[in-house]
Design a protein around this motif. Structure first.
Motif, short mmCIF file in Angstrom:
data_model
loop_
_atom_site.label_atom_id
_atom_site.label_comp_id
_atom_site.label_asym_id
_atom_site.label_seq_id
_atom_site.Cartn_x
_atom_site.Cartn_y
_atom_site.Cartn_z
N GLU A 1 -0.55 6.67 8.41
CA GLU A 1 -1.58 6.39 7.39
C GLU A 1 -1.42 4.96 6.85
N ILE A 2 -0.18 4.61 6.53
CA ILE A 2 0.10 3.27 5.98
C ILE A 2 0.75 2.43 7.08
N PRO A 3 0.17 1.27 7.40
CA PRO A 3 0.79 0.43 8.43
C PRO A 3 2.22 0.07 8.04
N MET A 4 3.11 0.08 9.04
CA MET A 4 4.51 -0.22 8.74
C MET A 4 5.03 -1.38 9.61
N ILE A 5 5.63 -2.34 8.94
CA ILE A 5 6.23 -3.46 9.68
C ILE A 5 7.56 -3.00 10.27
N LEU A 6 7.67 -3.07 11.61
CA LEU A 6 8.92 -2.68 12.28
C LEU A 6 9.81 -3.88 12.54
N ARG A 7 9.18 -5.06 12.61
CA ARG A 7 9.94 -6.30 12.79
C ARG A 7 9.19 -7.41 12.05
N PRO A 8 9.83 -8.09 11.10
CA PRO A 8 9.13 -9.16 10.38
C PRO A 8 8.97 -10.40 11.26
N GLY A 9 7.92 -11.15 11.02
CA GLY A 9 7.66 -12.35 11.82
C GLY A 9 6.78 -13.31 11.05
N PHE A 10 6.09 -14.17 11.79
CA PHE A 10 5.30 -15.22 11.17
C PHE A 10 4.12 -14.64 10.37
N VAL A 11 3.53 -13.55 10.85
CA VAL A 11 2.50 -12.86 10.06
C VAL A 11 3.24 -11.97 9.07
N THR A 12 3.13 -12.30 7.80
CA THR A 12 3.99 -11.67 6.79
C THR A 12 3.36 -10.42 6.19
N LYS A 13 4.19 -9.67 5.47
CA LYS A 13 3.72 -8.48 4.74
C LYS A 13 2.56 -8.86 3.81
N GLU A 14 2.73 -9.97 3.10
CA GLU A 14 1.70 -10.41 2.15
C GLU A 14 0.37 -10.67 2.87
N MET A 15 0.45 -11.31 4.04
CA MET A 15 -0.77 -11.62 4.80
C MET A 15 -1.45 -10.33 5.26
N LEU A 16 -0.65 -9.36 5.72
CA LEU A 16 -1.22 -8.09 6.18
C LEU A 16 -1.84 -7.33 5.01
N GLU A 17 -1.17 -7.35 3.86
CA GLU A 17 -1.67 -6.59 2.70
C GLU A 17 -3.01 -7.14 2.20
N GLU A 18 -3.22 -8.41 2.37
CA GLU A 18 -4.52 -8.98 1.96
C GLU A 18 -5.65 -8.38 2.79
N VAL A 19 -5.34 -7.94 3.98
CA VAL A 19 -6.37 -7.44 4.89
C VAL A 19 -6.53 -5.92 4.82
N VAL A 20 -5.41 -5.19 4.67
CA VAL A 20 -5.50 -3.71 4.73
C VAL A 20 -4.92 -2.99 3.52
N GLY A 21 -4.58 -3.70 2.47
CA GLY A 21 -3.95 -3.01 1.33
C GLY A 21 -2.50 -2.72 1.64
N GLU A 22 -2.02 -1.57 1.13
CA GLU A 22 -0.59 -1.29 1.22
C GLU A 22 -0.03 -1.34 2.66
N VAL A 23 1.09 -2.01 2.78
CA VAL A 23 1.82 -2.07 4.05
C VAL A 23 3.29 -1.79 3.72
N SER A 24 3.92 -0.91 4.49
CA SER A 24 5.34 -0.65 4.23
C SER A 24 6.20 -1.41 5.23
N VAL A 25 7.49 -1.44 4.95
CA VAL A 25 8.42 -2.13 5.84
C VAL A 25 9.50 -1.13 6.23
N ASP A 26 9.79 -1.04 7.52
CA ASP A 26 10.86 -0.16 7.98
C ASP A 26 12.10 -0.43 7.11
N PRO A 27 12.57 0.59 6.37
CA PRO A 27 13.64 0.34 5.40
C PRO A 27 14.91 -0.23 6.02
N THR A 28 15.11 -0.03 7.30
CA THR A 28 16.33 -0.55 7.92
C THR A 28 16.30 -2.09 8.00
N ILE A 29 15.11 -2.68 7.86
CA ILE A 29 15.00 -4.14 7.92
C ILE A 29 15.43 -4.77 6.60
#
Ligand code: AMP
Ligand code: MG
Length: 349
Positions: free
Chosen positions: A191-219
């Protein structure tokens, strides 16, 4: 096997070279190629034998899935079962570009390519040479980074040659790589997109487009021992030969502590290295002192990190210390790689 190395200027692509590279892929061979993130090691994504060869050339565990590279939107439907609404928004905003999206796969994608998973990671790069190569290769190129497993991803063709010479048919030398860290991976199967590996396209950039984005807690948690969702993230990648430690805290205290640690290492007769910044490079005396770039421009730090780790190896650095790069945005990707390279060793001062 003799590996052919060919130079390619992204502004003047030689179609005969691309045709030859494409033929190698269609015949089941392997070609390393430049992308905007790091050099990739490509094979035919729809040919299970090619994927097996990629694992063998890298010495990579075969449960670590490969990313499938495409060069146009129309081809996505052949390899993914469905495109969730949020995925479409993310694609519209960031493709082509340094972002990989995990979808449910179709039967066309062999399990050899996905490491046995029912999902497939897809990337649509923006590098002109990568695009031309993928097209010439038939449209679906499976490619991990073009390094031997356990070494930093290559950001220069010289490093690809170092790791892959005589293991693959061709290396396309496209010169410098602009980003220098692997693509962001986002999983859109929940339901909520999840970042599995951070990179040049950031969480903030993704959230501007789709709202909430989670990050794999192990990261996020450097001490976390849970199993990461991207299988590759659980291996100790990016490991330099040197014992690397990150020193984190106030700038002056970090410099003092690194100087103290350097003296102790030198007293033991060790070859030493430091990863610092343009702002602090005058403060250190070690066998190899490297500025990763300016703190005013974190993309410069990301672009040089892997090169510095390789230089430490080449210079036989035994003990190294790095400043920390904490913060939002691209810092998450930089720290994720640096913390792994340091084997999670962080000293707070
Ligand atoms: P590399 O190609 O070296 O950048 O590594 C590919 C990364 O993508 C690894 O960390 C893989 O675990 C990850 N990956 C590839 N396919 C999937 C997938 N279907 N689900 C989750 N992660 C994936
Ligand atoms: Mg890799």
């Amino acid at each position: 096997m003799i590996t052919r190395v060919v130079k390619q200027n992204e502004n003047n692509i030689d179609s005969s070279v691309m045709a030859e590279a494409g033929r190698i892929i269609k015949d089941g061979g392997l070609v390393a190629f430049p992308t905007e993130t790091v050099y990739g090691l490509g094979g035919d994504a729809l040919n299970p034998e090619s994927s097996k060869k990629i694992y063998a050339a890298k010495g990579r565990p075969s449960d670590n899935p490969l990313i499938v590279h495409i060069y146009r939107f129309e081809d996505l439907r052949r390899i993914v079962k469905n495109v969730p609404e949020k995925a479409q928004k993310i694609m519209d905003a960031f493709w082509p570009g340094p972002l990989t999206i995990v979808f449910e796969k179709t039967d066309e994608v062999p399990y050899e390519t996905t490491g046995g998973l029912d999902t497939v990671a897809v990337r649509f790069p923006i590098h002109p040479t990568a695009m031309a190569f993928i097209e010439a290769a038939g449209g679906f190129v499976a490619a991990p980074s073009a390094n031997l497993s356990g070494r930093p991803s290559p950001t220069l063709a010289e490093y690809v040659i170092e790791d892959m010479d005589s293991r693959i048919e061709m290396i396309i030398d496209g010169g410098d790589i602009p980003i220098g860290l692997e693509s962001t991976i986002v999983d859109v199967t929940g339901e909520i997109p999840m970042i599995l590996r951070p990179g040049f396209v950031t969480k903030e950039m993704l959230e501007e487009v789709v709202g909430e984005v989670s990050v794999d807690p192990t990261i996020l948690d450097v001490n976390c021992t849970a199993r990461p969702k991207a299988p590759g993230m659980r291996y100790r990648h990016y490991a330099p030969k040197a014992d690397l430690m990150i020193v984190r805290g106030d700038e002056d205290r970090v410099a003092d502590e690194i100087r103290r640690l350097l003296s102790a290492a030198k007293a033991e007769g060790k070859r030493t290295g430091v990863i610092c910044t343009d702002e602090t490079i005058g403060k250190f005396d070690a066998d190899v002192v490297r500025s990763a770039g300016s703190r005013a421009d974190m993309s410069s730090v990301g672009a040089s990190l892997y090169r510095i780790l390789r230089e430490f190896d080449d210079e036989n650095v035994e003990v190294a210390f790095s400043e920390s790069f904490d913060g939002d945005g691209f810092c998450m990707a930089i720290m994720n790689r640096l913390v792994k390279a340091a084997g999670h060793r962080i000293l707070e001062v």
